[in-house]
Design a protein around this motif. Structure first.
Motif, short mmCIF file in Angstrom:
data_model
loop_
_atom_site.label_atom_id
_atom_site.label_comp_id
_atom_site.label_asym_id
_atom_site.label_seq_id
_atom_site.Cartn_x
_atom_site.Cartn_y
_atom_site.Cartn_z
N MET A 186 0.87 -1.17 0.00
CA MET A 186 0.00 0.00 0.00
C MET A 186 0.91 1.23 0.00
N VAL A 187 0.57 2.23 -0.81
CA VAL A 187 1.38 3.44 -0.91
C VAL A 187 0.51 4.63 -0.53
N HIS A 188 1.02 5.47 0.36
CA HIS A 188 0.27 6.65 0.79
C HIS A 188 0.05 7.58 -0.40
N PRO A 189 -1.13 8.18 -0.52
CA PRO A 189 -1.45 9.04 -1.67
C PRO A 189 -0.53 10.24 -1.87
N SER A 190 0.17 10.68 -0.83
CA SER A 190 1.05 11.83 -1.01
C SER A 190 2.41 11.46 -1.61
N VAL A 191 2.66 10.17 -1.81
CA VAL A 191 3.91 9.72 -2.44
C VAL A 191 3.72 9.77 -3.95
N SER A 192 4.54 10.54 -4.62
CA SER A 192 4.44 10.68 -6.08
C SER A 192 5.17 9.53 -6.75
N CYS A 193 4.38 8.54 -7.22
CA CYS A 193 5.02 7.37 -7.82
C CYS A 193 4.01 6.57 -8.63
N MET A 194 4.51 5.52 -9.26
CA MET A 194 3.70 4.50 -9.91
C MET A 194 4.17 3.15 -9.37
N VAL A 195 3.22 2.24 -9.18
CA VAL A 195 3.54 0.92 -8.68
C VAL A 195 3.35 -0.08 -9.83
N ILE A 196 4.38 -0.86 -10.12
CA ILE A 196 4.33 -1.86 -11.17
C ILE A 196 4.18 -3.21 -10.48
N THR A 197 3.07 -3.92 -10.76
CA THR A 197 2.79 -5.19 -10.08
C THR A 197 2.50 -6.28 -11.10
N ILE A 225 0.99 -9.79 -12.37
CA ILE A 225 -0.14 -10.64 -11.99
C ILE A 225 0.28 -12.07 -12.27
N CYS A 226 0.41 -12.86 -11.21
CA CYS A 226 0.83 -14.27 -11.32
C CYS A 226 1.99 -14.44 -12.30
N PRO A 227 3.15 -13.84 -12.00
CA PRO A 227 4.28 -13.93 -12.93
C PRO A 227 4.81 -15.36 -13.02
N HIS A 228 5.38 -15.68 -14.18
CA HIS A 228 5.92 -17.01 -14.42
C HIS A 228 7.32 -17.13 -13.83
N SER A 229 7.83 -16.04 -13.25
CA SER A 229 9.15 -16.01 -12.63
C SER A 229 9.00 -15.61 -11.17
N LEU A 230 9.63 -16.34 -10.28
CA LEU A 230 9.54 -16.01 -8.86
C LEU A 230 10.32 -14.74 -8.51
N SER A 231 11.19 -14.29 -9.39
CA SER A 231 12.00 -13.11 -9.08
C SER A 231 11.36 -11.80 -9.55
N PHE A 232 10.24 -11.86 -10.24
CA PHE A 232 9.58 -10.62 -10.70
C PHE A 232 8.66 -10.14 -9.58
N ARG A 233 9.03 -9.06 -8.94
CA ARG A 233 8.32 -8.53 -7.78
C ARG A 233 7.79 -7.12 -8.06
N PRO A 234 6.79 -6.70 -7.27
CA PRO A 234 6.28 -5.33 -7.42
C PRO A 234 7.40 -4.31 -7.27
N THR A 235 7.31 -3.23 -8.03
CA THR A 235 8.34 -2.21 -8.07
C THR A 235 7.69 -0.83 -8.00
N VAL A 236 8.31 0.09 -7.27
CA VAL A 236 7.82 1.47 -7.18
C VAL A 236 8.76 2.35 -7.99
N LEU A 237 8.18 3.12 -8.90
CA LEU A 237 8.96 4.03 -9.75
C LEU A 237 8.53 5.47 -9.49
N PRO A 238 9.42 6.43 -9.70
CA PRO A 238 9.06 7.82 -9.43
C PRO A 238 8.02 8.35 -10.42
N ALA A 239 7.25 9.32 -9.96
CA ALA A 239 6.28 9.97 -10.83
C ALA A 239 7.02 10.64 -11.98
N GLY A 240 6.35 10.75 -13.09
CA GLY A 240 6.93 11.43 -14.24
C GLY A 240 7.57 10.52 -15.26
N VAL A 241 7.86 9.27 -14.88
CA VAL A 241 8.41 8.35 -15.87
C VAL A 241 7.29 7.93 -16.83
#
Length: 158
Positions: free
Chosen positions: A53-64, A66-82
């Motif tokens: 969960m990310v607080h709304p005041s944090v400027s970012c995008m969350v990449i998640t 869905i049931c990845p075929h690789s165990l090493s692919f995890r959710p990632t937070v990237l800065p806003a503007g990308v």
């Protein structure tokens, strides 16, 4: 917008997507799909798929993934503007489907892409007591976040 979801739709095969950040190839996505969410959208589908969960005041995008075929692919937070680009790989077995906030579902075919970035003008919010307090109160009320019965004390043994 809360989130963009690109998934395999009715197809039985894994999605074969390519993920780019500011035009640079990041990774291949093989699985049921991917969610790109705002902090507001982080407490919906993205949370259910394993992201934080990310607080709304944090400027970012969350990449998640869905049931990845690789165990090493995890959710990632990237800065806003990308600028994130999700492209259906040219060699994908099937097309994919994109939905914005669960609506306007559209098929995207091999070689097609969807581009997402954060808005330069964030949506203002009104707070009752304060942005942090209101957010935690909302999590407790809507998601029952960390709500449980307290453990009973151990009985004293004589």
């Amino acid at each position: 917008m809360n989130e963009l979801v690109v998934d395999r739709g009715p197809h039985p095969y894994l999605c074969n997507l390519e993920l780019y950040c500011n035009g640079r190839f990041m990774t291949s996505v093989q699985g049921d799909g991917i969610i790109i969410s705002t902090p507001t959208g982080s407490t919906a589908y993205s949370l259910a798929a394993g992201a934080s969960m990310v607080h709304p005041s944090v400027s970012c995008m969350v990449i998640t993934p869905i049931c990845p075929h690789s165990l090493s692919f995890r959710p990632t937070v990237l800065p806003a503007g990308v600028e994130m680009t999700v492209r259906v790989a040219a060699n994908s077995r099937n097309s994919a489907w994109a939905a914005y906030d669960g609506r306007n579902r559209r098929e995207i075919k091999q070689g097609d892409s969807v581009v997402v970035t954060t808005s330069a003008c964030p949506v203002p919010t009104i707070n009752n007591t304060g942005h942090v307090t209101d957010w935690f109160d909302s999590l407790a009320e809507c998601l029952h976040w960390n709500v449980r019965k307290q453990q009973k004390q151990l009985a004293k043994v004589s």
